[in-house]
Design an enzyme around this catalytic site. Structure first.
Site, mmCIF file in Angstrom:
data_model
loop_
_atom_site.group_PDB
_atom_site.id
_atom_site.type_symbol
_atom_site.label_atom_id
_atom_site.label_comp_id
_atom_site.label_asym_id
_atom_site.label_seq_id
_atom_site.Cartn_x
_atom_site.Cartn_y
_atom_site.Cartn_z
ATOM 1 N N CYS A 1 5.222 1.696 8.805
ATOM 2 C CA CYS A 1 4.580 2.306 7.634
ATOM 3 C C CYS A 1 5.449 2.187 6.378
ATOM 4 O O CYS A 1 5.044 2.625 5.309
ATOM 5 C CB CYS A 1 4.221 3.752 7.922
ATOM 6 N N HIS B 1 -3.437 6.500 3.288
ATOM 7 C CA HIS B 1 -2.251 5.848 3.847
ATOM 8 C C HIS B 1 -2.622 4.531 4.539
ATOM 9 O O HIS B 1 -2.609 4.445 5.765
ATOM 10 C CB HIS B 1 -1.570 6.822 4.816
#
Lengths: 421, 137
Positions: free
Chosen positions: A94, A367
């Site tokens: 991420c 996200h």
């Protein structure tokens, strides 16, 4: 004895762009990145000729799994009309696009390139929730995966360790959620634009329309305590403790400091750059912090000569509510065991002394994992240049902001400090 | 058993034999679970196997309501959550594991620090046996 980090020459950010983060059923990664790129071109005050760009660094975590494409670098480079310049994909789970940003900074700082495009992209919504969980799970440590951990579960476990050590509770995590949801409606690019109070009203209206009994929540925390409204995912992480599944792209234009004024009279300078790597849960000495973030912070503060109290606002990687609390302590904004009290006392609100995640954070802005790192820098750009609209931080002397990005179970963490001079 | 490599493959083989094996650096005494091929304290590769006693306490945990496909296949779901956690052994090292025998529907009753004992869960996958490390209160 580690030498203080420094760049070979200064690097400036002179343009940024991003798509709103959302669910895009009719757009693929190319389409999304083109959209971010076009916005970036417009953001460069004095303009840039795309043919002058020397290289592309593209962050992407797991398109291999999500959309069976493991090589976006040259494909994106081609769709932007940049081929045959070098295109390099970076992977840091991420934190993939924070790594793209770092590689771009290093490439310019070394003197090899003068103008570099960096960014990230991810398309996640074309898979089921279970498949997305499995795909993201590729970034778990092997032993975590074997016993059935998921990402919400990892952060749930960290929360129980934090609660036991410092006496915090779910009620404190709710303050983080409510704060993020208060910022989000002020950000036109956020995926969730409703406050928790808005959500409660919406659900009351729906119940009224359907003729169902009206919910009797007293306040926002009462709503968040209701397992029907806010179902458990992995104790003590419930639905509203978790960031959503998103699609999106982000990019930024980096140039050598000595040519920055050819592009804008208001560049942002890369003054602090840090990264660290961490161990899996079982090997971590302390389950209430991330060693990788602490290393990233140490590098970035060391390079910049700045201290935590010099950071006027920050975007931190709030993939889960407890994460925001832990990161603020690891970055030195608050002492260990103090950040949850700071949130409770409003210190991290938009009008507080250190606003955190003014964008709404991963929680509300969304996200799309590979795009998040550079999108955080986009928020620093808007705030530092006074272009954040309704969510503009009231401080008139805003000069220094930080962005913290995390990948895996703290396996890859970065901290970047930008300055407006 | 002394000749096995200090690797995940050996670690899993031992689990199949109901043994929880870590390794100890002969150079500096550092203990590792799962085993490591080199000591990250003194960089010695001179390791010896150590069997863990299997007694520990809960360092962190969660009750999972939405699990990955493999756990769903075992019958776990929103109505039947499962517990995983990090357990700290009396010997000082920690491990990720499933935790059994707890009231996962009421996770607020589960406490960090509670004593636990290791057990081995065997599953057959085709012709191969696979063993999960678990703990129970």
């Amino acid at each position: 004895m580690k030498r203080r980090r420094k760049l070979g020459r200064g690097v400036a950010v002179v343009g940024v762009g991003m798509t709103p983060f959302n669910v895009y059923k009719d757009k693929d990664s190319k389409d999304l990145f083109v959209e971010a790129f076009k916005e970036m071109l417009v953001s460069v005050d004095k303009g840039v000729d795309p043919k002058d760009i020397d290289a592309l660094y593209l962050g992407n975590f797991t398109s291999d799994f999500f959309v069976h494409q493991g090589h976006w670098g040259p494909i994106i480079s081609d769709i932007l009309g940049l081929s045959p310049i070098p295109a390099t994909r970076t992977e840091g789970a991420c934190a993939s696009s924070a790594l793209a940003f770092r590689e771009g900074v290093f490439a310019v700082a070394s003197g090899f390139y003068d103008i570099v495009l960096v960014g990230g992209v991810e398309e996640m919504s074309k898979r089921t929730t279970e498949e997305v969980a499995e795909g993201l799970g590729l970034a778990l440590a092997p032993y975590e995966m074997q016993v059935g951990f998921t990402f919400p579960a990892v952060f749930g476990a960290l929360a129980t360790a934090y609660f036991a050590k410092y006496g915090a509770s779910r009620e404190h995590l709710m303050n983080v959620t409510i704060k993020s949801h208060n910022n989000a409606p002020l950000n036109p690019r956020a995926q969730f634009k409703l406050t928790i109070a808005d959500l409660m009203n919406q659900k009351r209206e729906n119940a009224k329309k359907k003729g169902e009994p009206l919910p009797t929540w007293k306040d926002e925390k009462d709503f968040l305590r209701d397992p029907k409204a806010n179902p458990p995912v992995a104790w003590p992480m419930n639905l509203y403790d978790c960031c959503p599944i998103s699609d999106g792209a982000s990019c930024a234009l980096l140039v050598a400091e000595d040519i920055a004024r050819d592009f804008t009279d208001d560049p942002l300078y890369v003054v602090g750059l840090g990264q660290g790597s961490g161990k899996g849960l079982h090997a971590a000495k302390d389950l209430t912090c991330f060693e990788a973030t602490r290393n990233a912070a140490q590098e970035a503060y060391g390079m910049s000569g700045l201290k935590p109290e010099d950071i006027q606002f920050a975007e931190v990687h709030d993939c889960f509510s407890i994460a925001e609390i832990i990161h603020m302590e690891d970055l030195g904004f608050f002492k260990p065991g103090e950040a949850y009290k700071a949130v409770e006392n409003g210190l991290t609100r938009l009008d507080g002394p250190i606003p955190i995640n003014t964008s709404g954070g991963l929680k509300c802005k969304g996200h799309p994992v590979g795009a998040t790192g550079v999108a955080q820098l986009e928020e620093l750009w808007e705030q530092l240049r006074g272009k954040a609209g309704k969510r503009q931080i009231p401080n008139k002397n805003l000069r220094i902001g930080g962005a913290h990005n995390l990948g895996g179970t703290g396996g890859t963490c970065t901290f970047t400090i930008l300055e407006r001079r | 058993m002394e000749n096995r490599a200090f690797s995940d493959v050996s670690y899993k083989q031992f689990l199949n034999e109901d043994k929880l094996m870590g390794c100890k650096c002969k150079g500096c005494g550092a203990l590792y679970l799962p085993p490591r091929p080199i000591c990250i304290e003194c960089y010695s590769s001179d390791m010896e196997w150590v069997e863990m006693k299997g007694k520990g306490k809960l360092a962190a945990f969660t009750a999972i309501y939405v699990g990955p496909p493999s756990m769903v296949a075992e019958g776990f779901n929103r109505k039947n959550p499962y517990c995983v956690g990090v357990v700290e052994f009396e010997e000082g090292v920690k491990i990720d594991a499933r935790i059994e025998g707890l009231d996962t529907k009421n996770p607020e009753t589960i406490k960090v620090g509670m004593p636990l004992t290791a057990k081995f869960l065997h599953r057959t996958e085709g012709e191969n046996m696979k063993t999960f490390l678990a703990f129970e209160a």
